[in-house]
Design a protein around this motif. Structure first.
Motif, short mmCIF file in Angstrom:
data_model
loop_
_atom_site.label_atom_id
_atom_site.label_comp_id
_atom_site.label_asym_id
_atom_site.label_seq_id
_atom_site.Cartn_x
_atom_site.Cartn_y
_atom_site.Cartn_z
N UNK A 331 0.85 -1.19 0.00
CA UNK A 331 0.00 0.00 0.00
C UNK A 331 0.89 1.24 0.00
N UNK A 332 0.60 2.20 -0.87
CA UNK A 332 1.44 3.39 -1.06
C UNK A 332 0.72 4.64 -0.58
N UNK A 333 1.52 5.62 -0.14
CA UNK A 333 0.99 6.93 0.22
C UNK A 333 2.07 7.97 0.02
N UNK A 393 -6.60 9.60 4.27
CA UNK A 393 -5.52 10.45 4.76
C UNK A 393 -5.05 9.99 6.12
N UNK A 394 -3.81 10.32 6.43
CA UNK A 394 -3.23 10.02 7.74
C UNK A 394 -2.41 11.21 8.21
N UNK A 414 -1.46 10.87 1.83
CA UNK A 414 -2.61 10.55 0.98
C UNK A 414 -2.36 9.19 0.32
N UNK A 415 -3.39 8.37 0.28
CA UNK A 415 -3.27 7.04 -0.30
C UNK A 415 -3.09 7.11 -1.81
N UNK A 416 -2.20 6.25 -2.34
CA UNK A 416 -1.95 6.14 -3.78
C UNK A 416 -1.96 4.66 -4.14
N UNK A 417 -2.53 4.31 -5.27
CA UNK A 417 -2.56 2.91 -5.69
C UNK A 417 -1.24 2.55 -6.36
N UNK A 418 -0.87 1.25 -6.34
CA UNK A 418 0.35 0.82 -7.04
C UNK A 418 0.32 1.18 -8.52
N UNK A 419 -0.86 1.11 -9.13
CA UNK A 419 -0.98 1.46 -10.54
C UNK A 419 -0.60 2.93 -10.78
N UNK A 420 -1.01 3.81 -9.87
CA UNK A 420 -0.64 5.22 -10.00
C UNK A 420 0.87 5.41 -9.86
N UNK A 421 1.48 4.71 -8.91
CA UNK A 421 2.93 4.82 -8.71
C UNK A 421 3.67 4.33 -9.96
N UNK A 422 3.21 3.23 -10.55
CA UNK A 422 3.84 2.72 -11.78
C UNK A 422 3.75 3.75 -12.90
N UNK A 423 2.61 4.39 -13.03
CA UNK A 423 2.44 5.39 -14.09
C UNK A 423 3.32 6.61 -13.84
N UNK A 424 3.37 7.06 -12.60
CA UNK A 424 4.12 8.28 -12.26
C UNK A 424 5.61 8.10 -12.48
N UNK A 425 6.17 6.96 -12.07
CA UNK A 425 7.62 6.77 -12.13
C UNK A 425 8.07 5.85 -13.27
N UNK A 426 7.11 5.36 -14.06
CA UNK A 426 7.48 4.53 -15.19
C UNK A 426 8.10 3.20 -14.80
N UNK A 427 7.69 2.63 -13.66
CA UNK A 427 8.18 1.33 -13.24
C UNK A 427 7.10 0.28 -13.49
N UNK A 440 -6.41 2.89 3.12
CA UNK A 440 -7.01 2.54 1.83
C UNK A 440 -8.47 2.99 1.79
N UNK A 441 -8.88 3.67 0.73
CA UNK A 441 -10.28 4.13 0.66
C UNK A 441 -11.25 2.94 0.70
N UNK A 442 -12.31 3.10 1.44
CA UNK A 442 -13.33 2.05 1.52
C UNK A 442 -14.15 2.04 0.24
#
Length: 515
Positions: A331-333, A393-394, A414-427, A440-442
């Motif tokens: 889980x990413x934030x 949020x935390x 703020x919570x971020x999905x793994x898919x968003x992290x992959x898109x942002x950093x190109x990994x 994680x959002x309910x």
């Protein structure tokens, strides 16, 4: 206004006190600190030359605040007892008024002196505690830091007698709506020479300073200073050279001290290589801001005899400063420092219009490092933590002590999905999370889902009363109503269990009896 012309008592070079309020100026020829008393001058010692700040600010730059023009006329650099440093720029306003613009880790605050009433003293330095709330000028401020800093460097004109290497006792406070304040004390924290400064968090654009004008050579990638490790001679790239104090060599796992761009071996870490999912030097866009990954840290906490690790990536941007990208069990934030002080008690706090509930308290330990950091971090460092959540949020409170200094750092994640992290950093192929994340959002069924359920019930009632003219079989109607309600009931059960799982590792779970 005429300036006071004199000669440097050390090198004899011409020196001018351009402002009547200036008590100290720094010789442009030899770096000597020159004190004024009043038409005589004295040598107060030499400052070491300080590097340019990451922001690009410098003497002579003009701006505007609340309709009044100002000029930057001087700067002081303080060294924090924890190893970090910050700059204070001195602003000349019309009528010989002075403002202070502090610059620390990419954030700015503008303050002016607050006149204390005669006979009124500030709270004693020894009696102040971090997170204590103190009323001042019709508002309440929260103590975020108290410490002793060392005068490390200066340039231009300074409004008080400033001695190289002298200790500076201070207390920093934060309000509920970007208000900031600083209390200053005399030697050993005495009331002699006490002063209070009030102001607000600002951006350079709010001050009428064109950031692009400060850095005319705008490039797509982040500039880096190329160095070599003094132990293994491996290549290193300092991407935040003005702020970096420690760097962990990725080639030989040595921890290096950084002093004015020069590296020296601090210690060998003897750590095993860890899997880093986002390589150092990676760049990614969050909104309109590009960040570069400059450091990686693994930390852990102990709970009920178990170790719970997580990873933190240090991100840097020259204009906005530092952010943390955190990965905990997939889980990413994204975490950033807060601009206001949350209000509340040990169980709940209010921040930015929401209520955050305590999730856990503990101690975070550092066990792996790689890359560069803006403080003197080391394996085994510990901070006391308190985390409050209001998904997605935390709020995280970290309390640390450095000798005579104490500090509480508050960040918002703020919570971020793994898919968003992959898109942002190109990994690619980031580990996917298992289970429910702390923030994680309910899942929330849309209004169409509930409207469809209500529509089915309405149709059953309509069929039984209107079409069947009240002669429909009651049990058949009841079974049909139960049938169309099974899916909504299962959804409510799933949402409830989602929250139970969110809180399963917390000592403060409102569902403790259900775990």
């Amino acid at each position: 206004m005429k300036g006071f012309k004199t000669q440097c008592p050390s090198c004899g070079g011409p020196t001018v006190f351009r402002n009547s309020w200036a008590l100290v100026t720094i010789c442009d020829f030899c770096g000597t600190t020159i004190g004024r008393t009043d038409r005589d001058v004295k040598d107060l010692g030499k400052f070491a030359e300080v590097s340019d700040p990451a922001s690009g600010l410098r003497r002579g730059i003009s701006g505007r605040w609340k309709g009044k023009r100002f000029h930057i006329v001087g700067r002081v650099r303080y060294r924090h007892s924890g190893g970090g440093s910050w700059d204070e720029w001195y602003l000349e306003f019309p009528g010989n008024r002075v403002g202070w613009l502090s610059e620390a880790q990419g954030q700015f605050a503008l303050t002016t002196r607050y006149n204390l009433d005669k006979g009124i003293d500030l709270p004693s330095y020894d009696g102040v505690e971090v997170m204590q709330r103190i009323p001042l000028k019709g508002t309440e401020l929260t103590v975020r830091e108290k410490g002793v800093a060392t005068a490390e460097g200066a340039e231009g004109e300074i409004p008080w007698e400033f001695v190289p290497g002298s200790e500076h006792y201070y207390v920093d406070l934060q309000g509920d709506a970007k208000e900031v304040a600083t209390f200053e004390y005399g030697d050993e924290g005495s009331h002699e020479g006490q002063a209070a400064f009030l102001g607000t968090v600002v951006t350079l654009s709010e001050l009428g300073i064109d950031v692009e004008h400060l850095k005319p050579e705008v490039v797509d990638s982040v500039d880096a200073v190329q160095l070599s490790c003094p132990k293994c001679a491996g290549p290193l790239a300092l991407r935040s050279p003005d702020d970096t104090l420690r760097i962990a060599c990725p080639n030989c796992s040595s921890m290096l001290d950084v002093d004015d761009g020069k590296l020296s071996l601090f210690k060998s870490l003897h750590q095993e290589a860890e899997l880093i999912q986002i390589p150092l030097g990676s760049e990614g866009m969050f909104g309109d801001t590009k960040y570069v990954v400059i450091g990686f840290m693994e930390r852990y906490a102990k709970w009920m005899g178990q170790i719970f690790p997580w990873a933190e990536y240090l991100l840097y941007n020259r204009d906005t400063g530092y952010r943390w990208l955190i990965c905990n069990e997939g889980h990413w934030s994204l975490a950033a420092p807060t601009n206001e002080a949350p209000k509340g008690d040990s169980a709940k706090v209010r921040y930015d219009g929401d209520t955050f509930r305590i999730y856990d308290r503990g101690t975070a330990h550092v066990r792996y490092l790689l890359g560069e950091f803006y403080w003197k971090v080391n394996i085994g460092d510990m901070v006391k933590t308190s985390d409050y959540i209001c998904p997605p949020r935390m709020l995280s409170f970290e309390r640390a002590g450095f000798g005579k200094s104490q500090e509480v750092t508050i960040s918002e994640s703020h919570y971020i999905t793994p898919e968003e992290v992959e898109t942002i950093f190109g990994v690619k192929d980031l580990k996917r999370p298992w289970g429910v994340g702390v923030i994680q959002p309910k899942p929330t069924p849309g209004p169409r889902f509930w409207m469809a359920w209500i529509g089915f019930l309405f149709y059953l009632v309509f069929a039984a009363v209107v079409i069947g003219r009240g002669k429909a079989d009651f049990w058949l109607f009841l079974y049909a109503a139960i049938g169309v309600s099974i899916i909504p009931a299962l959804m409510l059960l799933y949402l409830h269990n989602f929250e139970v799982q969110r809180w399963k590792d917390s000592d403060y779970s409102p569902y403790a009896s259900e775990d």
